[in-house]
Write an enzyme that holds these catalytic residues in place. Structure first.
Site, PDB file in Angstrom:
ATOM      1  N   CYS A 193       0.847  -1.188   0.000  1.00 55.16           N
ATOM      2  CA  CYS A 193       0.000   0.000   0.000  1.00 55.16           C
ATOM      3  C   CYS A 193       0.884   1.239   0.000  1.00 55.16           C
ATOM      4  O   CYS A 193       1.750   1.384   0.861  1.00 55.16           O
ATOM      5  CB  CYS A 193      -0.937   0.020   1.201  1.00 55.16           C
ATOM      6  SG  CYS A 193      -2.085   1.423   1.096  1.00 55.16           S
ATOM      7  N   HIS A 194       0.662   2.078  -0.993  1.00 55.38           N
ATOM      8  CA  HIS A 194       1.373   3.347  -1.120  1.00 55.38           C
ATOM      9  C   HIS A 194       0.381   4.439  -0.717  1.00 55.38           C
ATOM     10  O   HIS A 194      -0.548   4.725  -1.466  1.00 55.38           O
ATOM     11  CB  HIS A 194       1.809   3.581  -2.570  1.00 55.38           C
ATOM     12  CG  HIS A 194       2.603   2.458  -3.166  1.00 55.38           C
ATOM     13  ND1 HIS A 194       3.975   2.422  -3.124  1.00 55.38           N
ATOM     14  CD2 HIS A 194       2.221   1.331  -3.813  1.00 55.38           C
ATOM     15  CE1 HIS A 194       4.398   1.316  -3.743  1.00 55.38           C
ATOM     16  NE2 HIS A 194       3.355   0.641  -4.158  1.00 55.38           N
ATOM     17  N   CYS A 195       0.562   5.014   0.487  1.00 55.83           N
ATOM     18  CA  CYS A 195      -0.354   6.053   0.977  1.00 55.83           C
ATOM     19  C   CYS A 195       0.309   7.406   0.781  1.00 55.83           C
ATOM     20  O   CYS A 195       1.343   7.694   1.397  1.00 55.83           O
ATOM     21  CB  CYS A 195      -0.668   5.842   2.451  1.00 55.83           C
ATOM     22  SG  CYS A 195      -1.391   4.226   2.774  1.00 55.83           S
TER      23      CYS A 195
END
Length: 159
Positions: free
Chosen positions: A89-91
């Site tokens: 997950c790239h937030c």
């Protein structure tokens, strides 16, 4: 194939999923050990650097340089990994995307195909627009579709 799911006009989810010829672990690891991504698809990513933490540990902060609609942009993101499910997950926490989105999470999941040959790579964008004038990030799902295709070509060529 891109799918769009949204409730109010400000919040939504976009998904793209493609079959790839390479092994799921290999596809997952090129993103986890991110240094090769700009080498594999330099027409899409120009740079990547870890600015906080260790690059392959959940919670690290990375800065990516990328080419989007003819412009060179920057995204700063907090990355989390789940090696068991091959999920990253790239937030987004900074960079150009925060001008249009309160939330922009791009999640990559790579699963082996049941046949044992190749895998299925999917990107999901969960977003919240700053206001009605911000666009739905449909072009970004197309961007991630090209990322999958580009990495697939690169990884299969190196097999």
């Amino acid at each position: 194939m891109a799918h769009h799911h949204g409730s109010s006009g400000l919040v939504g989810k976009l998904v793209t999923e493609l079959e790839v010829n390479c092994n799921a672990d290999k596809f997952y690891k090129i993103f986890k050990y991110h240094e090769d991504v700009p080498i594999a698809i330099p027409h899409m990513y120009t740079s990547v650097k870890v600015i906080e933490g260790h690059g392959i540990t959940s919670g690290c902060i990375k800065e990516w340089g990328y080419l989007y609609e003819g412009k060179e942009l920057i995204v700063i993101e907090k990355t989390t990994y789940n090696d068991e499910t091959r999920t990253i997950c790239h937030c987004v926490v900074g960079g150009d995307l925060v001008n249009d989105y309160k939330k922009f999470d791009a999640t990559l999941v790579v699963n082996p195909k049941p046949s044992g040959h190749g895998s299925i790579a999917s990107w999901t964008i969960d977003y919240a627009k700053i206001n009605e004038d911000s666009s739905v990030p449909v072009p970004y799902i197309a961007f991630f579709q090209l990322v999958i295709e580009g990495l697939n070509s690169y990884l299969c060529a190196s097999d």
